[in-house]
Design an enzyme around this catalytic site. Structure first.
Site, PDB file in Angstrom:
ATOM      1  CD  GLU A  99    -159.012   5.955-116.457  1.00 42.54           C
ATOM      2  OE1 GLU A  99    -159.726   5.494-117.371  1.00 42.54           O
ATOM      3  OE2 GLU A  99    -159.118   5.615-115.268  1.00 42.54           O
TER       4      GLU A  99
ATOM      5  CG  ASP B 296    -117.835   3.049-112.985  1.00 37.51           C
ATOM      6  OD1 ASP B 296    -117.757   2.007-113.661  1.00 37.51           O
ATOM      7  OD2 ASP B 296    -118.909   3.653-112.782  1.00 37.51           O
TER       8      ASP B 296
ATOM      9  CE  LYS C 104    -118.152   6.646-110.089  1.00 35.90           C
ATOM     10  NZ  LYS C 104    -119.501   6.079-110.051  1.00 35.90           N
TER      11      LYS C 104
ATOM     12  N   GLY D  92    -123.972  14.201-112.076  1.00 41.96           N
ATOM     13  CA  GLY D  92    -122.962  14.301-111.018  1.00 41.96           C
ATOM     14  C   GLY D  92    -121.669  13.572-111.351  1.00 41.96           C
TER      15      GLY D  92
HETATM   16  C1  R5P Z   1    -124.107   4.103-112.756  1.00 35.83           C
HETATM   17  O1  R5P Z   1    -123.845   2.955-112.501  1.00 35.83           O
HETATM   18  C2  R5P Z   1    -124.417   4.539-114.155  1.00 35.83           C
HETATM   19  O2  R5P Z   1    -123.647   3.843-115.080  1.00 35.83           O
HETATM   20  C3  R5P Z   1    -124.214   6.026-114.312  1.00 35.83           C
HETATM   21  O3  R5P Z   1    -122.853   6.318-114.044  1.00 35.83           O
HETATM   22  C4  R5P Z   1    -125.090   6.804-113.387  1.00 35.83           C
HETATM   23  O4  R5P Z   1    -126.436   6.441-113.553  1.00 35.83           O
HETATM   24  C5  R5P Z   1    -124.939   8.284-113.648  1.00 35.83           C
HETATM   25  O5  R5P Z   1    -125.723   8.970-112.731  1.00 35.83           O
HETATM   26  P1  R5P Z   1    -125.542  10.530-112.484  1.00 35.83           P
HETATM   27  O6  R5P Z   1    -125.612  11.208-113.829  1.00 35.83           O
HETATM   28  O7  R5P Z   1    -126.706  10.888-111.596  1.00 35.83           O
HETATM   29  O8  R5P Z   1    -124.224  10.725-111.825  1.00 35.83           O
END
Ligand code: R5P
Length: 283
Positions: free
Chosen positions: A37, A162, A185, A218
């Site tokens: 803790e 995006d 995307k 990713g």
């Molecule tokens: C999504 O809406 C966020 O803005 C990031 O694009 C997302 O959290 C990235 O996640 P990852 O690195 O796992 O692709």
């Protein structure tokens, strides 16, 4: 004068903030009991003082530390308590995506608000999460500082991963004085997403992709691969919050990333941009 307390996750940010605001860094002790803790203690007299606690709410143990520090500050008779949360963890669960789920961002905000006169966070995943706090809550953006870092990299174009993040890319491009655009995307099937630049020529260009969070890497890895395939010279990936979960760094390197840039909202080897100057403007 502001009296500033740095939690374990954000001590260096607290130190930077103390210097910029010409405040006083409060001495605290934080250790674990044998059963693991957490124990915290404020070592200075802060009665009647304006206190700023700086603590990222990630990973989970830092949330408990924040609650304990808030209580200790309240018990010590501080005049006011401001909470600076460089990275607000749990912000992505900002709604009930499925029945039976919590609204985690709201649950945490409600608890933090109990002992806070003001909350400041940085590039929250969605700006509306600030409304979950029942106390005054504002945010600042790391994008201007990230853009300043990128200026010397001779960036030709800034991209958002995006369409929803294009404002961030636009803001950075104005500071860097270069073009901006966003990636497109396309969902191929339930589990596959294709990312490609939309109407842009990246051949032989230095490109920076800017996002709020890199988690598994990713999104960025797919973007880098696409840009390199199209002949981009160098691809820089920059984010405010570098979570770098799983094999994110390896994924980014394998994809051909030339540099990974994050701020110190979450401290890592890639924290190349300091966030304190952006936060300090809100005091
Ligand atoms: C999504 O809406 C966020 O803005 C990031 O694009 C997302 O959290 C990235 O996640 P990852 O690195 O796992 O692709």
């Amino acid at each position: 004068m502001n009296y500033i307390i740095g939690g374990t996750a954000s001590r260096s940010v607290a130190e930077d903030l103390t210097k910029i605001l010409k405040g006083k860094l409060v001495n605290i002790t934080s250790k674990r009991f044998p059963d693991n803790e957490l124990y915290v203690r404020i070592l200075d007299d802060i009665k009647g003082k304006d206190i700023i606690i700086v603590q990222t709410t990630y990973p989970d143990p830092n949330i408990i530390e924040l609650f304990l520090l808030q209580n200790a500050v309240e018990e010590a008779g501080a005049k006011s308590i401001s909470i600076v949360i460089p990275y607000y963890g749990y912000a992505r669960q900002d709604t009930k995506f499925q029945e039976g789920e919590p609204i985690s961002a709201k649950a945490l905000a409600e608890l933090i608000s109990k002992s806070a006169d003001k909350v400041i966070t940085v590039d929250p995943h969605k700006e509306y999460i600030l409304d979950f706090f029942s106390t005054s809550a504002v945010s600042c953006s790391a994008v201007p500082e990230i853009a300043k870092y990128l200026i010397v990299k001779k960036i030709d174009m800034v991209l958002a991963p995006d369409k929803g993040a294009v404002d961030r890319a636009k803001k950075a491009s104005k500071i860097i004085n270069c073009d901006f655009d966003y990636m497109e995307k396309t969902r191929i099937d339930g589990t596959t997403v294709e990312i490609k630049p939309k109407n842009l020529d990246s051949e032989n260009k230095n490109v920076a992709i800017i996002d709020d969070i890199i988690s598994t890497g990713g999104t960025m890895a797919k973007s880098i691969k696409e840009l390199k395939k199209q002949g981009a010279k160098k691809v820089f990936v920059a984010c405010t919050h570098g979570l770098f979960a799983d094999n994110a760094i390896k994924k980014l390197s394998t994809a051909g990333c030339d540099e990974i840039i994050a701020t110190d909202t979450i401290i890592s080897d890639y924290s190349r941009v300091k966030i304190a100057p952006s936060i300090a403007k809100l005091f």
